[in-house]
Design a protein around this motif. Structure first.
Motif, PDB file in Angstrom:
ATOM      1  N   GLY A   1      -2.117  12.295  18.367  1.00 40.14           N
ATOM      2  CA  GLY A   1      -0.795  12.065  18.934  1.00 40.14           C
ATOM      3  C   GLY A   1      -0.737  12.333  20.422  1.00 40.14           C
ATOM      4  N   HIS A   2      -1.867  12.193  21.106  1.00 36.97           N
ATOM      5  CA  HIS A   2      -1.936  12.457  22.546  1.00 36.97           C
ATOM      6  C   HIS A   2      -0.808  11.727  23.269  1.00 36.97           C
ATOM      7  CE1 HIS A   2      -3.498  12.736  26.607  1.00 36.97           C
ATOM      8  NE2 HIS A   2      -4.453  13.550  26.181  1.00 36.97           N
ATOM      9  N   PRO A   3      -0.087  12.397  24.167  1.00 40.42           N
ATOM     10  CA  PRO A   3       1.071  11.743  24.799  1.00 40.42           C
ATOM     11  C   PRO A   3       0.719  10.498  25.599  1.00 40.42           C
ATOM     12  CG  PRO A   3       0.575  13.867  25.849  1.00 40.42           C
ATOM     13  CD  PRO A   3      -0.223  13.797  24.596  1.00 40.42           C
ATOM     14  N   VAL A   4      -0.454  10.486  26.249  1.00 45.86           N
ATOM     15  CA  VAL A   4      -0.834   9.295  27.006  1.00 45.86           C
ATOM     16  C   VAL A   4      -1.136   8.141  26.054  1.00 45.86           C
ATOM     17  CG1 VAL A   4      -2.474   8.312  28.649  1.00 45.86           C
ATOM     18  CG2 VAL A   4      -1.702  10.683  28.925  1.00 45.86           C
ATOM     19  N   GLY A   5      -1.889   8.409  24.994  1.00 46.09           N
ATOM     20  CA  GLY A   5      -2.183   7.368  24.014  1.00 46.09           C
ATOM     21  C   GLY A   5      -0.934   6.838  23.342  1.00 46.09           C
ATOM     22  N   ALA A   6      -0.009   7.737  23.009  1.00 47.91           N
ATOM     23  CA  ALA A   6       1.238   7.307  22.375  1.00 47.91           C
ATOM     24  C   ALA A   6       2.068   6.446  23.319  1.00 47.91           C
ATOM     25  CB  ALA A   6       2.030   8.527  21.912  1.00 47.91           C
ATOM     26  N   ALA A   7       2.105   6.804  24.594  1.00 43.79           N
ATOM     27  CA  ALA A   7       2.840   6.002  25.578  1.00 43.79           C
ATOM     28  C   ALA A   7       2.228   4.620  25.728  1.00 43.79           C
ATOM     29  CB  ALA A   7       2.867   6.723  26.920  1.00 43.79           C
ATOM     30  N   VAL A   8       0.898   4.554  25.755  1.00 38.32           N
ATOM     31  CA  VAL A   8       0.211   3.262  25.846  1.00 38.32           C
ATOM     32  C   VAL A   8       0.492   2.430  24.600  1.00 38.32           C
ATOM     33  CG1 VAL A   8      -2.050   2.144  25.934  1.00 38.32           C
ATOM     34  CG2 VAL A   8      -1.572   4.100  27.421  1.00 38.32           C
ATOM     35  N   ALA A   9       0.453   3.055  23.424  1.00 39.59           N
ATOM     36  CA  ALA A   9       0.719   2.336  22.177  1.00 39.59           C
ATOM     37  C   ALA A   9       2.130   1.753  22.163  1.00 39.59           C
ATOM     38  CB  ALA A   9       0.513   3.264  20.981  1.00 39.59           C
ATOM     39  N   LEU A  10       3.097   2.532  22.599  1.00 36.31           N
ATOM     40  CA  LEU A  10       4.476   2.048  22.631  1.00 36.31           C
ATOM     41  C   LEU A  10       4.628   0.834  23.544  1.00 36.31           C
ATOM     42  CD1 LEU A  10       6.263   5.495  22.734  1.00 36.31           C
ATOM     43  CD2 LEU A  10       6.706   3.722  21.016  1.00 36.31           C
ATOM     44  N   GLU A  11       4.011   0.903  24.721  1.00 39.05           N
ATOM     45  CA  GLU A  11       4.091  -0.233  25.647  1.00 39.05           C
ATOM     46  C   GLU A  11       3.339  -1.437  25.096  1.00 39.05           C
ATOM     47  OE1 GLU A  11       5.475  -2.060  29.206  1.00 39.05           O
ATOM     48  OE2 GLU A  11       6.061  -0.275  28.083  1.00 39.05           O
ATOM     49  N   ASN A  12       2.211  -1.185  24.460  1.00 41.56           N
ATOM     50  CA  ASN A  12       1.409  -2.248  23.864  1.00 41.56           C
ATOM     51  C   ASN A  12       2.206  -2.997  22.787  1.00 41.56           C
ATOM     52  OD1 ASN A  12      -1.361  -3.479  23.270  1.00 41.56           O
ATOM     53  ND2 ASN A  12      -0.886  -2.567  21.295  1.00 41.56           N
ATOM     54  N   LEU A  13       2.856  -2.247  21.898  1.00 43.88           N
ATOM     55  CA  LEU A  13       3.665  -2.875  20.853  1.00 43.88           C
ATOM     56  C   LEU A  13       4.847  -3.630  21.451  1.00 43.88           C
ATOM     57  CD1 LEU A  13       3.655  -0.018  18.177  1.00 43.88           C
ATOM     58  CD2 LEU A  13       2.316  -2.128  18.159  1.00 43.88           C
TER      59      LEU A  13
ATOM     60  N   PRO B   1       0.808  -1.223   0.000  1.00 48.42           N
ATOM     61  CA  PRO B   1       0.000   0.000   0.000  1.00 48.42           C
ATOM     62  C   PRO B   1       0.840   1.272   0.000  1.00 48.42           C
ATOM     63  CG  PRO B   1       0.088  -0.931   2.192  1.00 48.42           C
ATOM     64  CD  PRO B   1       0.834  -1.880   1.304  1.00 48.42           C
ATOM     65  N   ASP B   2       0.191   2.357  -0.413  1.00 47.90           N
ATOM     66  CA  ASP B   2       0.782   3.685  -0.312  1.00 47.90           C
ATOM     67  C   ASP B   2       0.461   4.329   1.030  1.00 47.90           C
ATOM     68  OD1 ASP B   2       1.804   4.133  -3.173  1.00 47.90           O
ATOM     69  OD2 ASP B   2      -0.286   3.562  -3.509  1.00 47.90           O
ATOM     70  N   ILE B   3      -0.654   3.911   1.622  1.00 47.26           N
ATOM     71  CA  ILE B   3      -1.125   4.444   2.901  1.00 47.26           C
ATOM     72  C   ILE B   3      -1.642   3.273   3.722  1.00 47.26           C
ATOM     73  CG2 ILE B   3      -2.788   5.988   4.031  1.00 47.26           C
ATOM     74  CD1 ILE B   3      -2.888   7.597   1.409  1.00 47.26           C
ATOM     75  N   ILE B   4      -1.385   3.281   5.035  1.00 48.57           N
ATOM     76  CA  ILE B   4      -1.892   2.240   5.935  1.00 48.57           C
ATOM     77  C   ILE B   4      -2.600   2.917   7.107  1.00 48.57           C
ATOM     78  CG2 ILE B   4      -1.309   0.339   7.487  1.00 48.57           C
ATOM     79  CD1 ILE B   4       1.148  -0.211   5.766  1.00 48.57           C
ATOM     80  N   THR B   5      -3.861   2.543   7.334  1.00 48.16           N
ATOM     81  CA  THR B   5      -4.628   3.038   8.473  1.00 48.16           C
ATOM     82  C   THR B   5      -4.503   2.071   9.633  1.00 48.16           C
ATOM     83  OG1 THR B   5      -6.282   3.693   6.819  1.00 48.16           O
ATOM     84  CG2 THR B   5      -6.858   3.999   9.132  1.00 48.16           C
ATOM     85  N   MET B   6      -4.335   2.623  10.867  1.00 48.06           N
ATOM     86  CA  MET B   6      -4.168   1.798  12.064  1.00 48.06           C
ATOM     87  C   MET B   6      -4.960   2.388  13.220  1.00 48.06           C
ATOM     88  SD  MET B   6      -0.034   1.689  11.698  1.00 48.06           S
ATOM     89  CE  MET B   6      -0.103   3.413  11.235  1.00 48.06           C
ATOM     90  N   SER B   7      -5.530   1.515  14.044  1.00 47.49           N
ATOM     91  CA  SER B   7      -6.193   1.939  15.284  1.00 47.49           C
ATOM     92  C   SER B   7      -6.371   0.692  16.146  1.00 47.49           C
ATOM     93  CB  SER B   7      -7.524   2.624  14.972  1.00 47.49           C
ATOM     94  OG  SER B   7      -8.089   3.178  16.131  1.00 47.49           O
ATOM     95  N   LYS B   8      -7.484   0.553  16.826  1.00 46.85           N
ATOM     96  CA  LYS B   8      -7.893  -0.611  17.613  1.00 46.85           C
ATOM     97  C   LYS B   8      -6.750  -1.250  18.404  1.00 46.85           C
ATOM     98  CE  LYS B   8     -12.052  -1.642  14.893  1.00 46.85           C
ATOM     99  NZ  LYS B   8     -13.053  -1.215  15.866  1.00 46.85           N
ATOM    100  N   GLN B   9      -6.074  -2.262  17.834  1.00 48.45           N
ATOM    101  CA  GLN B   9      -5.026  -2.983  18.573  1.00 48.45           C
ATOM    102  C   GLN B   9      -3.761  -2.162  18.773  1.00 48.45           C
ATOM    103  OE1 GLN B   9      -6.056  -7.667  18.031  1.00 48.45           O
ATOM    104  NE2 GLN B   9      -4.438  -6.897  16.736  1.00 48.45           N
ATOM    105  N   LEU B  10      -3.701  -0.966  18.218  1.00 45.81           N
ATOM    106  CA  LEU B  10      -2.533  -0.116  18.412  1.00 45.81           C
ATOM    107  C   LEU B  10      -2.324   0.208  19.891  1.00 45.81           C
ATOM    108  CD1 LEU B  10      -0.213   1.638  17.379  1.00 45.81           C
ATOM    109  CD2 LEU B  10      -1.889   3.385  16.754  1.00 45.81           C
ATOM    110  N   THR B  11      -3.416   0.414  20.626  1.00 47.56           N
ATOM    111  CA  THR B  11      -3.336   0.614  22.079  1.00 47.56           C
ATOM    112  C   THR B  11      -4.116  -0.464  22.828  1.00 47.56           C
ATOM    113  OG1 THR B  11      -5.306   2.018  22.141  1.00 47.56           O
ATOM    114  CG2 THR B  11      -3.180   3.134  21.833  1.00 47.56           C
ATOM    115  N   SER B  12      -4.481  -1.538  22.150  1.00 50.12           N
ATOM    116  CA  SER B  12      -5.414  -2.526  22.702  1.00 50.12           C
ATOM    117  C   SER B  12      -6.712  -1.856  23.155  1.00 50.12           C
ATOM    118  CB  SER B  12      -4.789  -3.310  23.869  1.00 50.12           C
ATOM    119  OG  SER B  12      -3.970  -4.343  23.382  1.00 50.12           O
TER     120      SER B  12
END
Length: 461
Positions: free
Chosen positions: A327-339, A280-291
């Protein structure tokens, strides 16, 4: 249903309008109140335990009590509870997450844009594609093609790309410029004696014909899920993606992979694009990104998409788009830990292994007189029920699926029927014993469904 005055159920009915719910029926039935979660289970306010066979909404990868995600959110709340990414500002979690997503992308990508939901991400993608076309002087190249049965969200543009009637009726959707081509649902759309590869060829030919009819210079992009979710867990037939991509390349049309459900392990690879050889040229992500522990979404774009957008923002002086919470800092922190957890615990491999067990177990029911089809890939599957003895007039589409879903819920398993297809999409942390429990409940529920629809045959069986 008589609701106790001032009970939580009564207060919900009095004050809360629910999405994806019949508002009048809700007034009569009242809600199931989900009170707490533990592993792959949730508990209602009466203490009844359910296997969450849908991972919430295809989304809770790590189950419902992962303390590391809670700790990551709390630590970020203490350090920096909010900051934005407007006007040359950013923060550490957004930087780290953008870098991480680019590093694990299934194909080379250039930039990440943060949003708050899958719908919002796809809506933004439409705006960015229009912006890009104008930047390139291609002012007619604005139309987006999606698929019948596809699901891309509920905002105005995203719902226009969604190919489901209930998302259009009485909303005056889809708006102009959004087209829908053939669904890759071989079980439902394949013709007699037509092989999967022949059906895939027909899907590609239908897409080509639509592009020709509309004018290739008017089509900007094609959007599709690697595996359709809300459309019934539709796994594309053999050679489908190879042939679709050849058509898009022929006319220089962008490909958007909507990985809102598929990304981060669901199909047995980190991305569904890898599973099906999609570039793809573009990829959409959500849901499991932060569980789904925090509302958060993003999309990645390659240089082919990014460079004209960057040039146009320079010409205008600003890219006039963004979200307060993007790009909320709390959401981004949760996403990083989730991954990090997904990688540490090898949950992508677990999804593949447990998915094989689930699909093999469901396949044993294909000989059941009320089962028409079993399909899936990785840890996402569907069992489609059919009318007994071909009595389709007695059972309108969706009626048997709704009955089966209600019976499974009574028996302690949360599923979701899309028409007559029952979906299974449990958390990635599921183990073999829990897969067997799901299969046991499915078997028990099929027996009860048989009695409900053919008591003359099964009541005393």
């Amino acid at each position: 249903m008589n609701l106790r005055p001032n009970s939580d159920e009564a207060r919900d009915v009095a004050y809360h309008l629910h999405g994806y719910t019949n508002a009048r029926a809700h007034g009569d039935r009242g809600p199931i109140i989900v009170d707490r979660g533990e592993g792959i289970h949730v508990f209602d306010s009466n203490g009844k335990r359910y296997i969450e066979g849908m991972a919430g909404l295809w989304s809770v990868a790590l189950g419902f009590d992962e303390t590391r995600l809670m700790d990551a959110a709390f630590a970020q709340m203490e350090k920096l509870p909010f900051s934005h990414t407007f006007s040359h500002r950013t923060h550490g979690p957004a930087i780290d997450l953008a870098e991480k997503l680019i590093s694990i992308s299934p194909v080379p990508m250039s930039k990440v844009f943060f949003t708050n939901s899958g719908s919002e991400a796809n809506d933004t993608i439409v705006k960015m594609i229009w912006y890009r076309s104008n930047a390139l002087g291609l002012h007619d190249k604005k139309k987006i093609i999606s698929r019948l049965g596809g699901y891309h969200g509920v905002t105005v543009a995203a719902a226009s790309m969604t190919g489901l009637p209930t998302n259009h009726k009485s909303f005056d959707l889809p708006i102009d410029g959004f087209l829908h081509t053939t669904s890759p649902h071989y079980y439902r759309e394949g013709r007699d004696a037509e092989s999967e590869t022949e059906f895939a060829t027909r899907c590609a030919d239908d897409l080509d014909a639509m592009i020709q009819a509309e004018g290739p210079d008017t089509i900007a992009a094609f959007i599709a899920e690697p595996v359709m979710g809300a459309g019934g867990v539709v796994v594309p037939p053999a050679t489908y993606w190879e042939k679709i991509q050849a058509v898009l390349a022929k006319y220089d049309i962008l490909l958007i992979a909507d990985e809102v459900i598929c990304a981060f392990g669901r199909t047995g690879n980190m991305f569904g694009s890898t599973t099906f050889g999609i570039k793809p040229d573009i990829i959409t992500m959500s849901k499991q990104l932060t569980s789904s522990y925090f509302p958060f979404s993003a999309f990645m774009m390659n240089d082919r998409v990014y460079e004209p957008i960057a040039d146009e923002s320079n010409n205008i002086g600003v890219l006039g788009h963004g979200y307060t919470g993007g790009g909320h800092p709390v959401g981004a922190a949760v996403a990083l830990e989730n991954l990090k957890i997904i990688e540490e615990r090898d949950l992508v491999a677990n999804a593949a292994a447990r998915g094989n067990e689930l699909l093999a177990g469901l396949a044993h029911f294909e000989d059941h007189p009320l089962v028409g089809n079993v399909r899936g890939v990785g840890l996402i599957a569907a069992l489609e029920v059919i009318a007994p003895d071909g009595r389709t007039d007695d059972f309108p589409v969706g009626q048997l699926g709704a009955k089966m879903s209600a019976i499974m819920l009574k028996n302690g398993l949360v599923s979701r029927n899309m028409g007559d297809a029952l979906a299974f999409c449990p958390p990635l942390i599921i183990n073999s014993a829990e897969v067997k429990k799901i299969l046991h409940i499915v078997e028990k529920s099929l027996d009860e469904l048989s009695v409900a629809v053919r008591p003359d045959l099964y009541q005393n069986a």
